[in-house]
Design a protein around this motif. Structure first.
Motif, PDB file in Angstrom:
ATOM      1  N   LEU A  37       2.666   7.386  -1.586  1.00 26.47           N
ATOM      2  CA  LEU A  37       1.326   7.383  -2.169  1.00 26.47           C
ATOM      3  C   LEU A  37       0.511   8.585  -1.681  1.00 26.47           C
ATOM      4  O   LEU A  37       0.366   8.793  -0.484  1.00 26.47           O
ATOM      5  N   GLY A  38       0.000   9.394  -2.607  1.00 25.92           N
ATOM      6  CA  GLY A  38      -0.808  10.566  -2.253  1.00 25.92           C
ATOM      7  C   GLY A  38       0.007  11.793  -1.884  1.00 25.92           C
ATOM      8  O   GLY A  38      -0.530  12.886  -1.781  1.00 25.92           O
ATOM      9  N   SER A  55      10.936   1.341  -8.601  1.00 27.49           N
ATOM     10  CA  SER A  55       9.994   0.240  -8.473  1.00 27.49           C
ATOM     11  C   SER A  55       9.202   0.441  -7.178  1.00 27.49           C
ATOM     12  O   SER A  55       9.797   0.654  -6.122  1.00 27.49           O
ATOM     13  N   PRO A  56       7.860   0.419  -7.251  1.00 25.84           N
ATOM     14  CA  PRO A  56       7.071   0.671  -6.039  1.00 25.84           C
ATOM     15  C   PRO A  56       7.381  -0.335  -4.927  1.00 25.84           C
ATOM     16  O   PRO A  56       7.579  -1.519  -5.192  1.00 25.84           O
ATOM     17  N   ILE A  57       7.460   0.140  -3.698  1.00 21.80           N
ATOM     18  CA  ILE A  57       7.752  -0.708  -2.540  1.00 21.80           C
ATOM     19  C   ILE A  57       6.539  -0.655  -1.611  1.00 21.80           C
ATOM     20  O   ILE A  57       6.097   0.424  -1.207  1.00 21.80           O
ATOM     21  N   ASN A 116      -1.087  -4.349  -6.951  1.00 20.07           N
ATOM     22  CA  ASN A 116      -1.199  -5.641  -7.606  1.00 20.07           C
ATOM     23  C   ASN A 116       0.137  -6.119  -8.130  1.00 20.07           C
ATOM     24  O   ASN A 116       0.663  -7.143  -7.762  1.00 20.07           O
ATOM     25  N   LYS A 117       0.689  -5.310  -8.986  1.00 19.07           N
ATOM     26  CA  LYS A 117       1.915  -5.750  -9.613  1.00 19.07           C
ATOM     27  C   LYS A 117       2.860  -4.556  -9.696  1.00 19.07           C
ATOM     28  O   LYS A 117       2.450  -3.470 -10.077  1.00 19.07           O
ATOM     29  N   GLY A 118       4.066  -4.750  -9.290  1.00 14.02           N
ATOM     30  CA  GLY A 118       5.020  -3.647  -9.315  1.00 14.02           C
ATOM     31  C   GLY A 118       5.516  -3.389 -10.730  1.00 14.02           C
ATOM     32  O   GLY A 118       5.670  -4.306 -11.519  1.00 14.02           O
ATOM     33  N   ILE A 122       2.619   2.953  -0.049  1.00  9.63           N
ATOM     34  CA  ILE A 122       3.501   2.513  -1.125  1.00  9.63           C
ATOM     35  C   ILE A 122       4.464   3.660  -1.404  1.00  9.63           C
ATOM     36  O   ILE A 122       4.056   4.821  -1.408  1.00  9.63           O
ATOM     37  N   ILE A 123       5.714   3.337  -1.583  1.00 13.19           N
ATOM     38  CA  ILE A 123       6.704   4.387  -1.855  1.00 13.19           C
ATOM     39  C   ILE A 123       7.514   4.034  -3.107  1.00 13.19           C
ATOM     40  O   ILE A 123       7.527   2.871  -3.534  1.00 13.19           O
TER      41      ILE A 123
END
Lengths: 283, 242
Positions: A116-117, A90-92, A156-158, A69-70
């Protein structure tokens, strides 16, 4: 891992930098716009110091070989995710073999992409920030491979945040008096805090030069400590604002010091942008 | 309180830092005073992240924005008036740095020799004789600011800097002498090259020397130069008390 198909105009890996290493002459480094850096990591619930990509002027083209996720923050940019438009703040969700094409920065000049991370690239002197003389390269290159962590949860939800863009547009740069400010004649002091300055084409992660000259009679001085955000005045009258990769010592009078907030704002400005200094005092 | 202590200017430099500046000309006892005072501040003030030293100042950086600057200022003044640097037992090191002065490693030695009217031998002797004081590291990672160059060797910088000065180059610029830790642009005249690594970012302590240490140069042959560089032999040192 992430493969770099095209490195963009100037893209580098950055985290919070190398604070505490300056007695060895090592620059602070770290993300130029710390505000956007922090948002990029917060939105992914990453560790505060997670390394990410700082893209300048024009972003790179990337291919992902792993799910992740970026998030993009900072200057607005046209981003194509497998050809479809993607938004900042907004997460992609990224799938294996996805291609991301980053365009030019708008209303600012630095866009950040967190993963992510965090990026798992080489750590030198407790930081992954790229910097000449410290890391192998000062920036990423075509065919650079960026290792990342395996995705450990499902998105789950952006969450989308309203972009904090308006703060970049301000021309006001908040400053404090530097140690040598009071040595200037009062007319010169007044001029510095009232006139408009233009950023010269000589601007990068080390320093921003300003075009308008300030004639002065300040004497030469002994080499002394400087910080990112220190405004130096050269004998020929050029103002130089030191940025994150600046040398840790300097020999020019230090006439102003930018606030942390102002340093982040300036980091989003580039050649021919104008600004004026607003003098503040510490509470 | 020791005699002749310099006037201390305390100045808030940024939201998280304070500059302490001594009104004095930089010289050896001032450097010792700064080194000792720096250690005292580290052990007595809380929240300090880093203190960096330069010719006549200390820059104190704190972890958080300074909320009680006035109290901090008083505390610093109190510490300053009560300490005595002459009673210090801080250990420093004296480093012996090898330099090859052979022409291949000393592109500007002949120019200096000609202009200063000194033979190569005399020039090398004057350069290797003094004990240089290490003030601080700046300009480039691992670049030592040294004081102690013999006045007979003062020589101005080049009018236009060279784009590439090689790693380990030992130069003279005005009243200073120094070692380029990495290949970089530079305007100093190069009179030799040291095989000693001045900066290695892969080490926990990337530069062996620190403020308050001393250094001297000694002349080596090309064979020794190659041996030291190949085997990455660290420089010799002995402990000294400030």
């Amino acid at each position: 891992m992430i493969e770099i198909l095209n490195s963009g105009w100037y893209t580098s890996i950055q985290d919070q930098g190398r604070m505490g290493m300056q007695e060895y002459g090592i620059p602070y480094s770290g993300a130029m716009d710390m505000n956007s850096f922090n948002w990029a990591n917060k939105l992914l619930n990453n560790p505060l110091n997670a390394a990410l990509l700082e893209m300048t002027i024009k972003g790179p083209k990337l291919k992902f070989h792993i799910e992740t996720i970026i998030v993009f923050t900072g200057a607005q940019m046209d981003i194509k995710h497998n050809g479809n438009k993607a938004s900042l703040y907004s997460p992609i969700l990224i799938k294996k073999n996805d291609v991301l094409e980053c365009g030019a920065c708008k209303e600012g000049c630095r866009t950040y992409m967190s993963v992510l991370g965090g990026l798992q690239t080489e750590r030198i002197l407790s930081s992954r920030s790229q910097c000449d003389h410290i890391t192998k390269s000062g920036h990423i290159n075509k065919n650079t491979i960026l290792q990342i962590k395996k995705k450990s949860f499902e998105l789950n939800k952006g969450v989308t945040l309203k972009s904090p863009l308006p703060s970049y547009i301000t021309k006001e740069i908040e400053v404090f008096k530097g140690p040598e400010f009071d040595l200037l004649e009062s007319v010169t002091q007044l001029k510095i805090v009232t006139q408009t300055f233009t950023i010269s084409h000589l601007n990068n992660r080390m320093a921003y030069q300003l075009e308008e000259k300030i004639i002065h009679k300040l004497p030469e001085m002994w080499t002394t400590a400087v910080l990112p955000g220190t405004v130096q005045l050269t004998p020929s009258g050029t103002l130089i604002v030191l940025m994150r990769d600046a040398q840790v010592t300097g020999g020019y009078p230090r006439i102003l010091q930018l606030s942390n907030h102002a340093l982040n704002i300036l980091a989003q400005k580039s050649t021919r942008n104008v600004l004026h200094f607003k003098l503040k005092s510490f509470e | 309180m020791s005699q002749g202590k310099s006037f201390l200017r305390i100045f808030q430099y940024s939201e998280t830092s304070i500059l302490l500046e001594l009104k004095a000309e930089p010289k050896l006892d001032l450097l010792n005073e700064l080194v000792v005072f720096k250690n005292l501040l580290y052990s007595n003030l809380s929240g300090i992240k880093q203190i960096t030293l330069s010719y006549k100042s200390l820059l104190l950086q704190f972890s958080n924005p300074l909320k009680k600057y006035k109290n901090l200022k008083e505390e610093i003044l109190k510490l300053y008036s009560s300490f005595d640097s002459s009673k210090s037992t801080i250990k420093s090191k004296h480093w012996n740095i090898p330099v090859c002065y052979e022409s291949k490693y000393a592109p500007d030695l002949s120019i200096l020799s000609e202009h200063l009217k000194l033979s190569h031998h005399q020039l090398i002797k004057l350069h290797t004789k003094p004990i240089y004081q290490i003030y601080f590291i700046g300009f480039l990672p691992g670049f030592l600011y040294l004081e102690g160059l013999d006045a007979k060797l003062y020589y101005p910088r080049k009018k236009s800097p060279k784009l590439k000065v090689s790693k380990g180059a030992v130069g003279i610029g005005g009243r200073q002498s120094g070692i380029y830790p990495n290949q970089s642009p530079g305007g100093w005249n190069i009179i030799g090259t040291s095989p000693t690594s001045m900066f290695d970012p892969n080490l926990k302590q990337p530069c062996f020397a620190k403020s308050g240490d001393t250094l001297s140069f000694y002349s080596i042959s090309e064979t020794t130069f190659k041996k030291i560089r190949k085997n990455r032999i660290p420089p010799n040192f002995r402990e000294i008390i400030l």
